[in-house]
Design an enzyme around this catalytic site. Structure first.
Site, mmCIF file in Angstrom:
data_model
loop_
_atom_site.group_PDB
_atom_site.id
_atom_site.type_symbol
_atom_site.label_atom_id
_atom_site.label_comp_id
_atom_site.label_asym_id
_atom_site.label_seq_id
_atom_site.Cartn_x
_atom_site.Cartn_y
_atom_site.Cartn_z
ATOM 1 N N LYS A 27 -0.293 4.550 20.333
ATOM 2 C CA LYS A 27 1.064 5.097 20.238
ATOM 3 C C LYS A 27 1.607 5.449 21.625
ATOM 4 C CE LYS A 27 0.145 6.665 15.565
ATOM 5 N NZ LYS A 27 -0.525 7.730 14.775
ATOM 6 N N GLY A 53 4.284 0.585 1.934
ATOM 7 C CA GLY A 53 5.038 -0.443 1.206
ATOM 8 C C GLY A 53 5.631 0.103 -0.082
ATOM 9 N N GLY A 83 0.857 -1.194 0.000
ATOM 10 C CA GLY A 83 0.000 0.000 0.000
ATOM 11 C C GLY A 83 0.884 1.231 0.000
#
Lengths: 428, 428
Positions: free
Chosen positions: B205, B15, B12
């Site tokens: 996160k 990537g 995607g």
């Protein structure tokens, strides 16, 4: 587990901070490295001096060679400063297989390649995170964090003294000389402030950052340097009116294979993250082809921030010792250094002129810019009516340094230009 | 030299960036690691799909197990997202001795400890720099740069979507729902924006940052989460008038051995470096006992910034392979996790009340604060005369969350308090 023995060269501000952290954080350092870390020997100038830290007197020595020659010492932390003696000691330590952590920007800027080559030969670590921007881990960020990227620009506020002075001038409308005197009284500026205010300190740091960012051995002589001693409160006032703050920026740039490095007072657009870095804080802005804009902000000096970086390097050395990989994770420049010519260095510029107050002057001036193909972003006339001259501020679009120099040279021969008051690079 | 073979799970946005950097920077990566790096196999959902990057069709597979089972592949880069399948694949890769680079915050926040334990058992690296704050190398900064320090506070703007929305609301005086719709049209927000706007993405996160900063295994369930969907333009207007910007902050704090982690819209003083982090940018502010204030700023997402972090991790894995030290530089929490109680969590607070417009109301209200020992920094009455109620804004000094909750509960039973319009934590 056998403790790692550290020799400390220097027990001034940073050395004291190193002792505080190593002794105060024993349990954490052991958890992080797997080894106890002991400061075994400390070089001082005067053993009998009173100190604001308690250290066992039998650890103190006034002879640096006691540390260099001590076979029990694994790592030497150099926070004594200076150049020639430090270099001699560092090379001797490496010769004996001791790893080095140093906060010495002068040493690394001037003799970094020689010291790193000796370290590689001897399988030793030499780490120097604290040499640039005190508490900001910018060196490991460049080496590790951006290892995959191609950096095109590094801009740093890497000298706290000058940033303090410029911040005060901006916030209080004060004159350079007055703020410098105040900074000296507060201990933010040395009694001889030359190295800071003339940009030499920043230039040494940019030598180190340029080398790391561009993978080429930048030398101190490659850095073009201009300090802040000629920055006037008028420049700052006009800058602010147009939306800029004056900052002493170290700028390292790359285009294709060619680089340039400079230190100079710069008009930084207020919306740029560097414009709001104030006081003694430091910040390094890094632009990478892939990552884009990043900025790293923190204290640039001081006992504990700088000691944080020194001890982080010490932790790295000890981890490497336990892995048996010292001297194998060093930074090795692999690119040929090619410097940009003045034709290749380009930037926007802020130019303040005092000119004759009569018809046709602006036409003559803009004609000179046109002649050298410099296009203009904005032109402001008469920003200050109280001045007997007419004043003109010109902001150029990107133009080569060579062209700007030709423009300025031509202005010198024009009757209508009474004075070139100031010229600043513009960023942001 | 034998090339290092990489399997890429996902082609995607990120990537694609990884392929661009690895293929475009071959010479630099070779110089930096000493090894050629080759993307040998790529998992895609549909091999026949048109792509805006050219990859050899024989490298594509629709079956992830082709990569996991391929004995030639040394490192697997996971940028496919998702949780259960990713976890299964990661554990299978580690079982086979493959190193992992992942950008998957959900995976690391939920199953980090299990994956890292398996990696340690198998002598494999698992790096995840891209999982937090995209292009900002904050994970290695916490692990390496601040290894010597004791961190007491981490505050992060770690979600670009919500920062974009709040920035727009602040700059344009726009309402939440309108800006959200615009962000969705521009692709800055998902069609189902829940994970971003309700703070869940930021919470994952902060789980990772809290674990790294405090050396204790923080779990997602330890994070108290509040999103931005109830932030009104009135709150932002009043905040600005008092010198604050509303930001969705992840806040991880430590006092002695006790920690707390939260995500919540927060009034941040304009002079604080986080207040001027705008749009989709991310920033992480770190306060250490020794270093003091630092901040790391950059792009939080996007193809190339995130890929920069992924490939920097890949470089680290390859360097470790060449040094033979994979799996030996991992991060291992060594502290017991102790969470703060509501009595121990303290902050300043911004409280906006609608109250009856009659004499004695302010006395009743301030009496409630006094009753629970909450002292006040400032009280503003009637900031908005167009409102039929009287409005009161109170900024408290540091007060425990328990006390503030008691105050608010008591307000609910007071006739003169018509509505508790909003309550924000205050920072800076």
């Amino acid at each position: 587990m056998k403790p790692i023995k550290v020799g400390l060269l220097g027990l001034g501000t940073v050395g004291t901070g190193v002792v505080r952290i190593v002794e105060g954080h024993q349990a954490d350092l052991l958890s992080q490295t797997g080894s106890p870390i002991e400061i075994a020997s400390i070089l001082v100038q005067d053993k009998s001096k009173n100190r604001n830290i308690s250290v066992s007197p039998d650890k103190l020595t006034e002879n640096p060679w006691d540390i260099v020659e001590n076979p029990e010492i694994d790592v030497v932390v150099e926070v004594m400063g200076g150049i020639e003696l430090s270099k001699e000691l560092m090379l001797a330590c490496l010769e004996k297989g001791k790893h080095i952590v140093t906060a010495n920007k002068d040493l690394m800027a001037l003799h970094g390649p020689e010291i790193l080559a000796k370290a590689a030969e001897k399988g030793c670590d030499v780490f120097y995170e604290a040499s640039v921007a005190g508490g900001i881990p910018i060196i490991r960020t460049l080496i590790e964090g951006f290892s995959s990227d191609r950096i095109t620009k590094i801009m740093g506020i890497v000298n706290g003294t000058t940033n303090y002075i410029l911040t005060k001038m901006s916030q209080e409308g004060a004159a350079y000389a007055d703020v410098l005197k105040e900074a000296q009284q507060l201990g933010y500026a040395e009694s001889d402030p030359t190295s800071d205010v003339e940009g030499f300190d920043a230039a040494r740091k940019m030598t180190i950052l340029g080398t790391l960012g561009f993978h080429a051995n930048v030398a101190l002589g490659d850095v073009e340097v201009k300090g802040i001693s000629n920055v006037t409160k008028e420049d700052i006032t006009y800058g602010k009116r147009l939306g800029y703050e004056v900052k002493l920026l170290g700028i390292a740039e790359r285009q294709d294979d060619h680089i340039s490095i400079s230190v100079q007072p710069t008009m930084v657009k207020k919306s740029h993250p560097l414009a709001s870095v104030n006081g003694v804080f430091n910040a390094v802005y890094v632009y990478g082809e892939a990552v884009g804009e990043t900025m790293f902000y923190g204290p640039g000096a001081g006992e504990m921030p700088t000691a944080t970086s020194v001890v982080a390097d010490l932790v790295a050395v000890v981890r490497n010792m336990n892995l048996g990989i010292n001297g194998r994770r060093g930074f090795k420049p692999y690119k040929e250094k090619k410097l940009k010519t003045d034709e290749q260095i380009a930037s926007k510029n802020f130019i303040l002129l005092h000119v004759a107050d009569k018809a046709g002057v602006l036409a003559q001036i803009t004609q000179v810019f046109a002649q050298y193909d410099v296009s203009l972003e904005s032109v402001l006339q008469h920003p200050n009516a109280s001045n007997p001259n007419a004043e003109i501020i010109i902001i150029t679009h990107d133009a080569s340094k060579a062209s700007i120099n030709k423009v300025l040279k031509q202005f010198e021969s024009l009757d209508v230009v009474h004075e070139i008051k100031s010229v600043y690079r513009v960023e942001g």
